[in-house]
Every structure is written in structure tokens, then in C-alpha cells.
Design a protein around this motif. Structure first.
Motif, PDB file in Angstrom:
ATOM      1  N   ASP A 130     -42.401  -1.669  21.618  1.00 55.09           N
ATOM      2  CA  ASP A 130     -41.819  -3.199  21.164  1.00 55.09           C
ATOM      3  C   ASP A 130     -40.886  -3.884  22.294  1.00 55.09           C
ATOM      4  OD1 ASP A 130     -42.581  -3.031  18.756  1.00 55.09           O
ATOM      5  OD2 ASP A 130     -41.255  -1.601  18.156  1.00 55.09           O
ATOM      6  N   ARG A 131     -40.464  -2.951  23.371  1.00 54.72           N
ATOM      7  CA  ARG A 131     -39.329  -3.473  24.264  1.00 54.72           C
ATOM      8  C   ARG A 131     -40.239  -3.503  25.737  1.00 54.72           C
ATOM      9  NH1 ARG A 131     -34.224  -4.331  26.172  1.00 54.72           N
ATOM     10  NH2 ARG A 131     -34.102  -3.941  28.530  1.00 54.72           N
ATOM     11  N   TRP A 132     -40.517  -4.642  26.261  1.00 60.31           N
ATOM     12  CA  TRP A 132     -41.394  -4.766  27.488  1.00 60.31           C
ATOM     13  C   TRP A 132     -40.367  -5.750  28.506  1.00 60.31           C
ATOM     14  CZ3 TRP A 132     -45.712  -2.719  28.864  1.00 60.31           C
ATOM     15  CH2 TRP A 132     -46.530  -2.114  27.868  1.00 60.31           C
ATOM     16  N   SER A 133     -40.508  -5.073  29.831  1.00 57.93           N
ATOM     17  CA  SER A 133     -39.984  -5.760  30.631  1.00 57.93           C
ATOM     18  C   SER A 133     -41.111  -6.442  31.608  1.00 57.93           C
ATOM     19  CB  SER A 133     -39.124  -4.897  31.647  1.00 57.93           C
ATOM     20  OG  SER A 133     -38.257  -4.426  30.904  1.00 57.93           O
ATOM     21  N   VAL A 134     -40.847  -7.354  32.692  1.00 60.39           N
ATOM     22  CA  VAL A 134     -42.238  -7.775  33.476  1.00 60.39           C
ATOM     23  C   VAL A 134     -41.442  -7.746  34.657  1.00 60.39           C
ATOM     24  CG1 VAL A 134     -41.528 -10.078  33.054  1.00 60.39           C
ATOM     25  CG2 VAL A 134     -43.790  -9.579  33.941  1.00 60.39           C
ATOM     26  N   GLY A 135     -42.260  -7.143  35.820  1.00 57.44           N
ATOM     27  CA  GLY A 135     -41.891  -7.115  37.108  1.00 57.44           C
ATOM     28  C   GLY A 135     -42.898  -7.483  37.940  1.00 57.44           C
ATOM     29  N   GLY A 136     -42.772  -7.582  39.348  1.00 55.02           N
ATOM     30  CA  GLY A 136     -43.817  -7.640  40.256  1.00 55.02           C
ATOM     31  C   GLY A 136     -42.899  -7.577  41.944  1.00 55.02           C
ATOM     32  N   HIS A 137     -44.102  -7.522  42.620  1.00 58.40           N
ATOM     33  CA  HIS A 137     -43.697  -7.579  44.145  1.00 58.40           C
ATOM     34  C   HIS A 137     -44.044  -8.635  44.959  1.00 58.40           C
ATOM     35  CE1 HIS A 137     -44.732  -5.613  48.106  1.00 58.40           C
ATOM     36  NE2 HIS A 137     -43.604  -5.825  48.054  1.00 58.40           N
ATOM     37  N   SER A 138     -42.981  -9.358  45.542  1.00 52.03           N
ATOM     38  CA  SER A 138     -43.396 -10.443  46.436  1.00 52.03           C
ATOM     39  C   SER A 138     -44.007 -11.358  45.555  1.00 52.03           C
ATOM     40  CB  SER A 138     -44.536 -10.018  47.520  1.00 52.03           C
ATOM     41  OG  SER A 138     -44.711 -10.871  48.461  1.00 52.03           O
ATOM     42  N   LEU A 139     -45.266 -11.811  45.811  1.00 50.14           N
ATOM     43  CA  LEU A 139     -45.860 -12.900  45.038  1.00 50.14           C
ATOM     44  C   LEU A 139     -46.075 -12.808  43.444  1.00 50.14           C
ATOM     45  CD1 LEU A 139     -46.969 -16.056  45.156  1.00 50.14           C
ATOM     46  CD2 LEU A 139     -49.166 -14.891  45.510  1.00 50.14           C
ATOM     47  N   GLY A 140     -46.361 -11.213  43.475  1.00 50.17           N
ATOM     48  CA  GLY A 140     -46.160 -10.928  42.014  1.00 50.17           C
ATOM     49  C   GLY A 140     -44.963 -11.077  41.219  1.00 50.17           C
ATOM     50  N   GLY A 141     -43.759 -11.070  41.857  1.00 52.84           N
ATOM     51  CA  GLY A 141     -42.449 -11.311  41.530  1.00 52.84           C
ATOM     52  C   GLY A 141     -42.262 -12.605  40.929  1.00 52.84           C
ATOM     53  N   VAL A 142     -42.995 -13.506  41.893  1.00 49.08           N
ATOM     54  CA  VAL A 142     -43.033 -14.889  41.516  1.00 49.08           C
ATOM     55  C   VAL A 142     -43.381 -15.397  40.382  1.00 49.08           C
ATOM     56  CG1 VAL A 142     -43.481 -17.369  42.358  1.00 49.08           C
ATOM     57  CG2 VAL A 142     -42.783 -15.626  44.109  1.00 49.08           C
ATOM     58  N   ARG A 143     -44.707 -14.617  39.999  1.00 48.82           N
ATOM     59  CA  ARG A 143     -45.391 -14.910  38.844  1.00 48.82           C
ATOM     60  C   ARG A 143     -44.904 -14.177  37.584  1.00 48.82           C
ATOM     61  NH1 ARG A 143     -47.899 -17.610  35.132  1.00 48.82           N
ATOM     62  NH2 ARG A 143     -49.418 -16.662  34.030  1.00 48.82           N
ATOM     63  N   ALA A 144     -44.032 -13.284  37.838  1.00 49.60           N
ATOM     64  CA  ALA A 144     -43.375 -12.464  36.799  1.00 49.60           C
ATOM     65  C   ALA A 144     -42.265 -13.232  36.428  1.00 49.60           C
ATOM     66  CB  ALA A 144     -42.564 -10.945  37.242  1.00 49.60           C
ATOM     67  N   CYS A 145     -41.719 -14.011  37.385  1.00 49.18           N
ATOM     68  CA  CYS A 145     -40.517 -14.976  36.610  1.00 49.18           C
ATOM     69  C   CYS A 145     -40.924 -15.880  35.636  1.00 49.18           C
ATOM     70  CB  CYS A 145     -39.882 -15.599  38.056  1.00 49.18           C
ATOM     71  SG  CYS A 145     -38.954 -14.811  39.203  1.00 49.18           S
ATOM     72  N   GLN A 146     -42.341 -16.316  35.923  1.00 46.06           N
ATOM     73  CA  GLN A 146     -43.098 -17.278  35.112  1.00 46.06           C
ATOM     74  C   GLN A 146     -43.176 -16.889  33.652  1.00 46.06           C
ATOM     75  OE1 GLN A 146     -46.301 -18.190  37.284  1.00 46.06           O
ATOM     76  NE2 GLN A 146     -45.338 -19.878  38.310  1.00 46.06           N
ATOM     77  N   LEU A 147     -43.381 -15.480  33.652  1.00 50.13           N
ATOM     78  CA  LEU A 147     -43.569 -14.550  32.368  1.00 50.13           C
ATOM     79  C   LEU A 147     -42.340 -13.963  31.600  1.00 50.13           C
ATOM     80  CD1 LEU A 147     -46.907 -12.726  33.347  1.00 50.13           C
ATOM     81  CD2 LEU A 147     -46.698 -15.053  32.274  1.00 50.13           C
ATOM     82  N   ALA A 148     -41.102 -14.407  32.241  1.00 52.78           N
ATOM     83  CA  ALA A 148     -40.012 -13.583  31.921  1.00 52.78           C
ATOM     84  C   ALA A 148     -39.621 -13.992  30.449  1.00 52.78           C
ATOM     85  CB  ALA A 148     -38.907 -13.779  32.830  1.00 52.78           C
ATOM     86  N   ALA A 149     -39.854 -15.399  30.054  1.00 51.20           N
ATOM     87  CA  ALA A 149     -39.428 -15.749  28.989  1.00 51.20           C
ATOM     88  C   ALA A 149     -39.914 -14.919  27.711  1.00 51.20           C
ATOM     89  CB  ALA A 149     -39.753 -17.170  28.631  1.00 51.20           C
ATOM     90  N   ASP A 150     -40.697 -14.214  27.865  1.00 57.19           N
ATOM     91  CA  ASP A 150     -41.587 -13.345  27.034  1.00 57.19           C
ATOM     92  C   ASP A 150     -41.073 -11.906  27.019  1.00 57.19           C
ATOM     93  OD1 ASP A 150     -42.868 -15.571  25.636  1.00 57.19           O
ATOM     94  OD2 ASP A 150     -44.650 -15.497  27.185  1.00 57.19           O
ATOM     95  N   ALA A 151     -40.454 -11.613  27.886  1.00 57.94           N
ATOM     96  CA  ALA A 151     -39.930 -10.303  27.979  1.00 57.94           C
ATOM     97  C   ALA A 151     -38.383 -10.069  27.901  1.00 57.94           C
ATOM     98  CB  ALA A 151     -40.272  -9.825  29.514  1.00 57.94           C
ATOM     99  N   GLU A 152     -38.131  -8.690  27.659  1.00 60.04           N
ATOM    100  CA  GLU A 152     -36.697  -8.304  27.495  1.00 60.04           C
ATOM    101  C   GLU A 152     -35.944  -8.532  28.836  1.00 60.04           C
ATOM    102  OE1 GLU A 152     -35.105  -7.809  24.755  1.00 60.04           O
ATOM    103  OE2 GLU A 152     -37.044  -8.066  23.404  1.00 60.04           O
ATOM    104  N   ALA A 153     -36.635  -8.097  30.061  1.00 59.91           N
ATOM    105  CA  ALA A 153     -35.911  -7.941  31.218  1.00 59.91           C
ATOM    106  C   ALA A 153     -36.871  -8.378  32.440  1.00 59.91           C
ATOM    107  CB  ALA A 153     -35.645  -6.571  31.571  1.00 59.91           C
ATOM    108  N   LEU A 154     -36.466  -8.580  33.548  1.00 59.77           N
ATOM    109  CA  LEU A 154     -37.148  -9.047  34.702  1.00 59.77           C
ATOM    110  C   LEU A 154     -36.820  -7.933  35.850  1.00 59.77           C
ATOM    111  CD1 LEU A 154     -39.105 -10.793  36.274  1.00 59.77           C
ATOM    112  CD2 LEU A 154     -36.911 -12.385  36.521  1.00 59.77           C
ATOM    113  N   VAL A 155     -37.689  -7.373  36.516  1.00 56.21           N
ATOM    114  CA  VAL A 155     -37.596  -6.527  37.835  1.00 56.21           C
ATOM    115  C   VAL A 155     -38.306  -7.134  38.994  1.00 56.21           C
ATOM    116  CG1 VAL A 155     -37.883  -4.364  38.736  1.00 56.21           C
ATOM    117  CG2 VAL A 155     -37.548  -4.722  36.384  1.00 56.21           C
ATOM    118  N   LEU A 156     -37.511  -7.415  40.094  1.00 57.53           N
ATOM    119  CA  LEU A 156     -38.300  -8.068  41.216  1.00 57.53           C
ATOM    120  C   LEU A 156     -38.160  -7.031  42.254  1.00 57.53           C
ATOM    121  CD1 LEU A 156     -36.514 -11.819  41.086  1.00 57.53           C
ATOM    122  CD2 LEU A 156     -38.996 -11.078  40.427  1.00 57.53           C
ATOM    123  N   PHE A 157     -39.383  -6.809  42.943  1.00 61.20           N
ATOM    124  CA  PHE A 157     -39.550  -6.148  44.279  1.00 61.20           C
ATOM    125  C   PHE A 157     -39.438  -6.958  45.363  1.00 61.20           C
ATOM    126  CE2 PHE A 157     -41.196  -1.702  42.256  1.00 61.20           C
ATOM    127  CZ  PHE A 157     -39.745  -1.532  41.460  1.00 61.20           C
TER     128      PHE A 157
END
Length: 245
Positions: A130-157
Motif C-alpha cells: 500500500d505504501r509506495w515511494s518514487v525515486g530516480g537518478h539524474s533525469l530519472g529523478g526529474v521524471r520521478a518528481c512528475q509522478l510524486a503526487a501519486d506517491a507517499e515519498a520522493l527520493v532523488l539521487f
């Protein structure tokens, strides 16, 4: 006669536009396949032999999970531009060991900004969580920010947001490296105002851009002074408790 000439000119223009578009599309497709940074064999082989986790090459992505099946949290992780997704298995294995299922995505055309899939396209790999975070490295982190509204937490590398999350209540952990020559400390600081005020920013001393994956040195990057083992331990210590909430 003049009408026939105009038709020929228009036909030539139309075919020229089509040719330019085809060349542009073909060139873009070719560029996305050239220079992909492969996962290093040794670290990946060691991770595959880790008895504390399972690794599943699933439709949703590469799924790392604790071997005892006790995972109660999950993280969808998006690779950097033209980096083999398998390169992140070694550095994220510790997060899985600590009880979080990690789904490493395979971005379309090896670039996260081409991948328009939503978060639930990847979380379906472990529907019991039930609990999901989204994260990403470099450009993947930029995309993770766009998906963060549907997650509990955001992790940027080694990354930062291009969308404004400052007014949201999402928990954010931004991990960067002091020796990063691409997502430099200055760039990380300049984008700080796009994150919530309580976002946690941690700089790992001695880490470069490529320290966040095992794919070898990267052009334009700094020289890391931290060992792979210490890097993995540090990432696990930071990320594992954060994504578990």
C-alpha cells in the motif's frame, strides 16, 4: 501550366517535409540507442548471488524484494538517461534487504522523459503493498518528481525537480554527491526552492554522479573518492528507513 507548376512545387515541399521528419525521428531513435551505459558485470553478479533478496525480471521492471517476503513498502525507481536499469541493482539491493520492494523501471527509448507511464503501471508488480515511494537518478529523478503526487515519498539521487513541489506535503529525500560533475552541488542548491521546506537534503562526501549506479565512469563527471561498499552502505542507511515511513 502555372497550376501544374504550383502542384509540383507543393508536392516537392510536402515530400521534403516528410523526409525531414523521418530523418529527425530516425536520428532521435538512433541517438537513444547509442552510448547506453551498461551495468558492470562484477557488481551485478554479486547482487544476483545475494541470498537476502530475490530479483525478478518482470514486465513492470526489475523487481528486488526481501527473500523472506515480508515487504510492507515499495519504491519505484527510474534510471538516469541511457543507463542500463540493471546498473542500479547493486546499489539498491540493501534497500530490499531492509524490507522494501524496489521496482527499477525500463524507460522507453532509454530516456525517462519519453516514458509516459503512470506510477501504477509499475506498482502493479506488487499489488499487496500500500505504501509506495518514487525515486530516480539524474533525469530519472526529474521524471520521478512528475509522478510524486501519486506517491507517499520522493527520493532523488543526484537530481532535482523541474516541477514545483514546494506547496505539497510529500516527504522528500534528496541525496547528492560532493564530487558530482553533472548534477553539481550548485545545481542542487539552485533548485532547492522547488522542494517542500522540510525536504531532507544529504550530500555524500566523495560521491560522484556515477556513484549512484554501477555502470562505470561517465563523461563530464567528477572523480569519486568513496568506495563502492561505503556508497552502498550509505545509500541503504539513508533510503531504507525513509521509504518505510
Amino acid at each position: 501550366m502555372a497550376r501544374t507548376r504550383r502542384r509540383r512545387v507543393l508536392r516537392w515541399v510536402a515530400w521534403s517535409v516528410v523526409a525531414v521528419l523521418l530523418l529527425a525521428v530516425g536520428g532521435t531513435l538512433a541517438w537513444t540507442q547509442i552510448g547506453v551505459m551498461d551495468a558492470e558485470d562484477g557488481p551485478l553478479a554479486d547482487a544476483r548471488g545475494n541470498p537476502l533478496i530475490t530479483i525478478d525480471d518482470a514486465a513492470e521492471g526489475i523487481v528486488l524484494a526481501p527473500a523472506d517476503g515480508t515487504s510492507e513498502s515499495g519504491m519505484v525507481f527510474i534510471p538516469g538517461a541511457k543507463v542500463d536499469p540493471w546498473a542500479y541493482v547493486p546499489v539498491l539491493q540493501g534497500v530490499a534487504e531492509q524490507g522494501t520492494t524496489v521496482v527499477i523501471t525500463r524507460p522507453w527509448l532509454n530516456l525517462a522523459f519519453f516514458d509516459l507511464r503512470e506510477l501504477d503501471d509499475f506498482t502493479s508488480a506488487a499489488p499487496e503493498i500500500d505504501r509506495w515511494s518514487v525515486g530516480g537518478h539524474s533525469l530519472g529523478g526529474v521524471r520521478a518528481c512528475q509522478l510524486a503526487a501519486d506517491a507517499e515519498a520522493l527520493v532523488l539521487f543526484a537530481s532535482y525537480c523541474a516541477v514545483d513541489l514546494s506547496d505539497t506535503d510529500i516527504a522528500v529525500l534528496s541525496v547528492s554527491g560532493s564530487e558530482d560533475g553533472l548534477s553539481t552541488p550548485t545545481k542542487i542548491d539552485d533548485a532547492r526552492d522547488l522542494l517542500p521546506a522540510d525536504a531532507e537534503l544529504v550530500q555524500i562526501d566523495g560521491a560522484s554522479h556515477a556513484s549512484f549506479g554501477d555502470y562505470g565512469p561517465q563523461q563530464g563527471d567528477g572523480t569519486p573518492t568513496i568506495s563502492r561498499e561505503e556508497m552502498r552502505e550509505t545509500v541503504t542507511e539513508l533510503v531504507a528507513p525513509f521509504v518505510q515511513g
